[in-house]
Design a protein around this motif. Structure first.
Motif, PDB file in Angstrom:
ATOM      1  N   SER A 165      45.472  68.204  37.470  1.00 13.55           N
ATOM      2  CA  SER A 165      45.458  68.321  36.001  1.00 13.55           C
ATOM      3  C   SER A 165      44.049  68.173  35.466  1.00 13.55           C
ATOM      4  CB  SER A 165      46.338  67.243  35.364  1.00 13.55           C
ATOM      5  OG  SER A 165      47.667  67.369  35.779  1.00 13.55           O
ATOM      6  N   ASP A 177      49.992  73.993  34.045  1.00 12.58           N
ATOM      7  CA  ASP A 177      49.963  72.677  34.693  1.00 12.58           C
ATOM      8  C   ASP A 177      51.371  72.104  34.836  1.00 12.58           C
ATOM      9  OD1 ASP A 177      49.333  70.264  35.768  1.00 12.58           O
ATOM     10  OD2 ASP A 177      48.221  69.499  34.036  1.00 12.58           O
ATOM     11  N   GLU A 178      51.928  72.245  36.011  1.00 15.49           N
ATOM     12  CA  GLU A 178      53.269  71.727  36.294  1.00 15.49           C
ATOM     13  C   GLU A 178      54.253  72.044  35.187  1.00 15.49           C
ATOM     14  OE1 GLU A 178      53.968  68.021  38.114  1.00 15.49           O
ATOM     15  OE2 GLU A 178      51.866  67.704  38.632  1.00 15.49           O
TER      16      GLU A 178
END
Ligand SMILES: Nc1ncnc2c1ncn2[C@@H]1O[C@H](COP(=O)(O)OP(=O)(O)O)[C@@H](O)[C@H]1O
Ligand SMILES: [Mg+2]
Lengths: 245, 228
Positions: A43, A164-165
């Motif tokens: 991240s 991001d995820e």
């Protein structure tokens, strides 16, 4: 020359080094996935690229243009290149789906409202949400919110899209609708950097997989190498651990 | 009771009515100007304290000092401090200015904390999203953060404003001709205490009740659209 070139990028949180000498090249239209244990700096890498955290050292260039993260003007320029979709969606809670998509293009990029709105409607249709245009974030399911967030990012017309995820906060039954949306973008040739724990998906869409640990890039290679024949011990351990369940 | 009824026409003679109406306006303007200026100042203080911008560090420190000091001092003491500060500075200002400044000062310190709490009640990921989209800090504040923060900011602000309206009566101590001083003067002139203080009681009530209604209205107006 690669489309996105990251050279010896390092960043700290306070005094703690979180990214160390990251080197990475992404070609135009390529989909690069980043995997690695929690806390490995995935991240943070995306936050540095999108201008949320100042790098300590190193350089980033897009299409040969070197990006600086120093003055507000440099920062604006860097952020114009990228858009990011977050794990927690981060939709503006006080705006409808449509407004979430139109606000930055109209307010920040100062484009014509009518044109932006038409585009936003098309984008929301693309992510399958024409029927939820006037809904507020808390009236939508997680999967719907995340698809609005993707439309919002696309409306900025970024050169590179960071994810991001984006499925990590979703109920299992909602994951596939978001992954399907990302597949659509892949078909359009969107350049993407994807942080994900959905290993099947990563393997399917990525042209290149980056394995990170402790703030470093440990191994980079095509999905077949990373998942079937990793060259480093740490990557082997991580992949076997994660593929076992 | 009958004596009060007899006194009524005499009490509300032309001169007294004007006197009371003026005091009413005085209190109203004092409260409005003081709270208004204070709220705006509080905004600036809150922004200084919430936005972590390094070149603002000195200002941030001053803002914190300002807020922490003034919040802990009783109104009457602040009134005296302002009074003597003006004297010391050699400014020849009216008692009205002294009182309004004191109210603004109180309101600024309180609002700063309150607005800061409101801003911080909004999830930081809203700032992240705005920032990566290249929205400037003030644009993000106005378009994204504040709309989500009003419901936290308004109720205590209004309660505090009502408290400040009541505190204006303390300004009678330095000779501002607001409602309480006028009641005292009329009382000294021989009108019954029941009438003098009864009428200003009513006026305080009208002001404070209106403020409460305004607060309720604003809460609805500024609520997130879906909560309307
Ligand atoms: N806001 C922050 N302040 C301080 N440390 C942080 C912050 N965010 C993340 N970290 C630390 O930085 C490291 C990398 O975090 P992160 O980039 O979120 O990892 P990942 O996304 O790979 O799970 C972790 O050790 C984490 O504890
Ligand atoms: Mg992460």
């Amino acid at each position: 020359m690669p489309y996105l070139e990251i050279d010896n990028l390092s960043a700290d949180y306070g005094k703690v080094p979180v990214l160390q000498d990251i080197n990475l090249a992404v070609e135009r239209g390529e989909i690069v996935s980043i995997i690695g244990p929690s806390g490995s700096g995935k991240s943070t890498l995306l936050r540095v690229l999108t201008g949320l955290l100042k790098p300590r050292a190193g350089s980033v260039a897009v299409a040969g243009e070197k990006l600086r993260y120093d003055s507000p003007k440099d920062l604006r320029r860097a952020r114009e290149k990228f858009a990011i979709v977050f794990q927690q969606f981060n939709l503006f809670q006080n705006m409808t789906a449509l407004r979430n998509v139109t606000i930055a293009p109209t307010i920040v990029q100062k484009r014509k409202a009518a044109e932006v709105e038409a585009e936003a409607r098309a984008l929301l249709e693309k992510v399958g949400l024409s029927h939820r245009i006037d809904a507020y974030p808390d009236e939508m399911s997680g999967g719907q919110q995340q698809r609005v967030a993707i439309a919002r990012a696309l409306a900025l017309k970024p050169d590179i899209l960071h994810l991001d995820e984006v499925t990590s906060a979703l109920d299992p039954e909602l994951v596939s609708e978001v992954l399907d949306t990302i597949r659509l973008l892949a078909d359009d040739g969107m350049t993407m950097m994807i942080v994900s724990h959905e290993m099947g998906f990563v393997r399917e869409v990525s042209s290149k997989v980056v394995f990170m640990a402790d703030g470093r890039v440990v191994e980079v290679g095509p999905p077949e190498q990373i998942f079937d024949n990793p060259q480093t011990q740490r990557c082997t351990d991580f992949v076997s651990r994660i593929l076992r369940h | 009771m009958p004596s009060i009824l007899e006194e009524l026409p005499r009490f509300f003679n032309y001169y007294n009515s004007i006197f009371l109406a003026k005091a009413f306006l005085y209190t109203l303007v004092l409260s409005f100007v003081g709270c208004g200026v204070g709220f705006l100042a509080g905004f600036v203080l809150a922004i200084l304290r919430t936005r972590r911008i390094n070149r603002w560090a000195g200002l941030r420190w001053l803002a914190t000092l300002w807020v922490e000091v003034w919040r802990r001092i009783p109104f009457l003491v602040k009134l005296m401090v302002v009074f003597f500060a003006f004297q010391f500075a050699g400014g020849n200002v009216s008692m009205f200015t002294v009182a309004a400044t004191t109210i603004a000062l109180s309101a600024s310190a309180f609002s700063a904390e309150n607005i800061r709490a409101g801003i911080e009640s909004v999830h930081p990921n809203q700032w992240d999203a705005a920032e990566t989209m290249n929205m400037g800090g003030l644009t993000a504040l106005r378009r994204v953060i504040l709309p989500q923060a009003w419901s936290v900011i308004i109720p205590p602000s209004m309660t505090y404003s009502v408290g400040l309206v009541k505190s204006t009566s303390i300004a009678s101590q330095i000779g501002v001709l607001e409602m309480t001083s006028v009641a005292k003067i009329l009382n000294q002139k021989g009108f019954s205490a029941a009438l003098c203080f009864g009428s200003i009681l009513l006026m305080y009530f009208v002001i404070c009740y209106s403020l409460n209604r305004l607060a309720a209205y604003m809460e609805v107006r500024l609520a997130l659209p879906r909560n309307r």
